[in-house]
Design a protein around this motif. Structure first.
Motif, mmCIF file in Angstrom:
data_model
loop_
_atom_site.group_PDB
_atom_site.id
_atom_site.type_symbol
_atom_site.label_atom_id
_atom_site.label_comp_id
_atom_site.label_asym_id
_atom_site.label_seq_id
_atom_site.Cartn_x
_atom_site.Cartn_y
_atom_site.Cartn_z
ATOM 1 N N PRO A 272 37.568 5.541 -35.966
ATOM 2 C CA PRO A 272 37.937 5.387 -37.369
ATOM 3 C C PRO A 272 39.306 5.997 -37.679
ATOM 4 O O PRO A 272 39.717 6.981 -37.077
ATOM 5 N N ASP A 273 39.985 5.389 -38.628
ATOM 6 C CA ASP A 273 41.243 5.959 -39.081
ATOM 7 C C ASP A 273 40.992 6.754 -40.360
ATOM 8 O O ASP A 273 39.868 6.863 -40.834
ATOM 9 N N THR A 274 42.043 7.311 -40.914
ATOM 10 C CA THR A 274 41.932 8.175 -42.086
ATOM 11 C C THR A 274 41.241 7.471 -43.247
ATOM 12 O O THR A 274 40.414 8.067 -43.946
ATOM 13 N N THR A 275 41.546 6.215 -43.451
ATOM 14 C CA THR A 275 40.984 5.459 -44.574
ATOM 15 C C THR A 275 39.463 5.429 -44.524
ATOM 16 O O THR A 275 38.798 5.548 -45.561
ATOM 17 N N VAL A 276 38.899 5.281 -43.356
ATOM 18 C CA VAL A 276 37.436 5.239 -43.214
ATOM 19 C C VAL A 276 36.824 6.542 -43.705
ATOM 20 O O VAL A 276 35.844 6.542 -44.458
ATOM 21 N N VAL B 196 37.506 11.588 -33.504
ATOM 22 C CA VAL B 196 38.477 11.793 -34.566
ATOM 23 C C VAL B 196 39.791 12.216 -33.907
ATOM 24 O O VAL B 196 39.844 13.225 -33.203
ATOM 25 N N HIS B 197 40.821 11.446 -34.148
ATOM 26 C CA HIS B 197 42.129 11.745 -33.561
ATOM 27 C C HIS B 197 42.801 12.865 -34.357
ATOM 28 O O HIS B 197 42.625 12.966 -35.570
ATOM 29 N N THR B 198 43.560 13.710 -33.668
ATOM 30 C CA THR B 198 44.251 14.811 -34.342
ATOM 31 C C THR B 198 45.228 14.298 -35.403
ATOM 32 O O THR B 198 45.460 14.984 -36.400
ATOM 33 N N ALA B 199 45.767 13.105 -35.231
ATOM 34 C CA ALA B 199 46.652 12.534 -36.255
ATOM 35 C C ALA B 199 45.884 12.298 -37.557
ATOM 36 O O ALA B 199 46.423 12.506 -38.650
ATOM 37 N N GLU C 39 46.583 14.007 -41.267
ATOM 38 C CA GLU C 39 46.682 13.233 -42.505
ATOM 39 C C GLU C 39 45.705 13.749 -43.552
ATOM 40 O O GLU C 39 46.046 13.867 -44.730
ATOM 41 N N ILE C 40 44.486 14.054 -43.136
ATOM 42 C CA ILE C 40 43.485 14.595 -44.057
ATOM 43 C C ILE C 40 43.956 15.923 -44.631
ATOM 44 O O ILE C 40 43.827 16.170 -45.830
ATOM 45 N N ASP C 41 44.532 16.780 -43.791
ATOM 46 C CA ASP C 41 45.053 18.060 -44.270
ATOM 47 C C ASP C 41 46.146 17.865 -45.317
ATOM 48 O O ASP C 41 46.251 18.640 -46.263
#
Length: 93
Positions: free
Chosen positions: A2-6, A30-33, A37-39
Motif C-alpha cells: 500500500p501507498d500513503t493514500t491507502v 510499509v515502505h519507509t518513504a 510522508e505520514i510523518d
C-alpha cells in the motif's frame, strides 16, 4: 504494497489485517518513504492529519513490541513489516 493514500483513506487497515486468514498468514509491508510522508502529514488539523497520526501511533506501538523489519504480529492475526529496499529508476531510459 500500500501507498500513503491507502493508509490515509483507511487508518484502521492494520486492525482488519488478518481477520479472515490464519494467524501470521497475512503480511503488510510499509515502505519507509510512506512513513516519512505520514510523518509530514500528521501535524495538520484536517481528517488526513488525524488518520496520519493514528497510523503513526500504531506503527510506534508495534515497533515497541518487536523488530518491524523482521515483522511484528498484530492482534488481528496479520504481520506488519517496514522496509526500505527499492529499485533505482534510470531516468535516461
Amino acid at each position: 504494497m500500500p501507498d500513503t493514500t491507502v493508509f490515509l483513506y483507511d487508518p484502521e487497515i492494520f486492525h482488519a489485517l488478518g481477520a479472515h486468514h490464519k494467524p501470521g498468514m497475512c503480511h503488510i509491508y510499509v515502505h519507509t518513504a510512506v512513513i516519512r510522508e505520514i510523518d509530514g502529514i500528521k501535524n495538520g488539523s484536517n481528517r488526513r492529519a488525524g488518520a496520519a497520526r493514528e497510523i503513526a501511533r500504531d506503527l510506534d506501538r508495534w515497533g515497541s513490541y518487536g523488530d518491524l523489519i523482521n515483522g511484528v504480529p498484530l492482534p488481528s492475526g496479520g504481520v506488519v513489516h517496514v522496509f526500505s529496499d527499492y529499485d533505482p529508476i534510470d531516468e535516461r531510459a
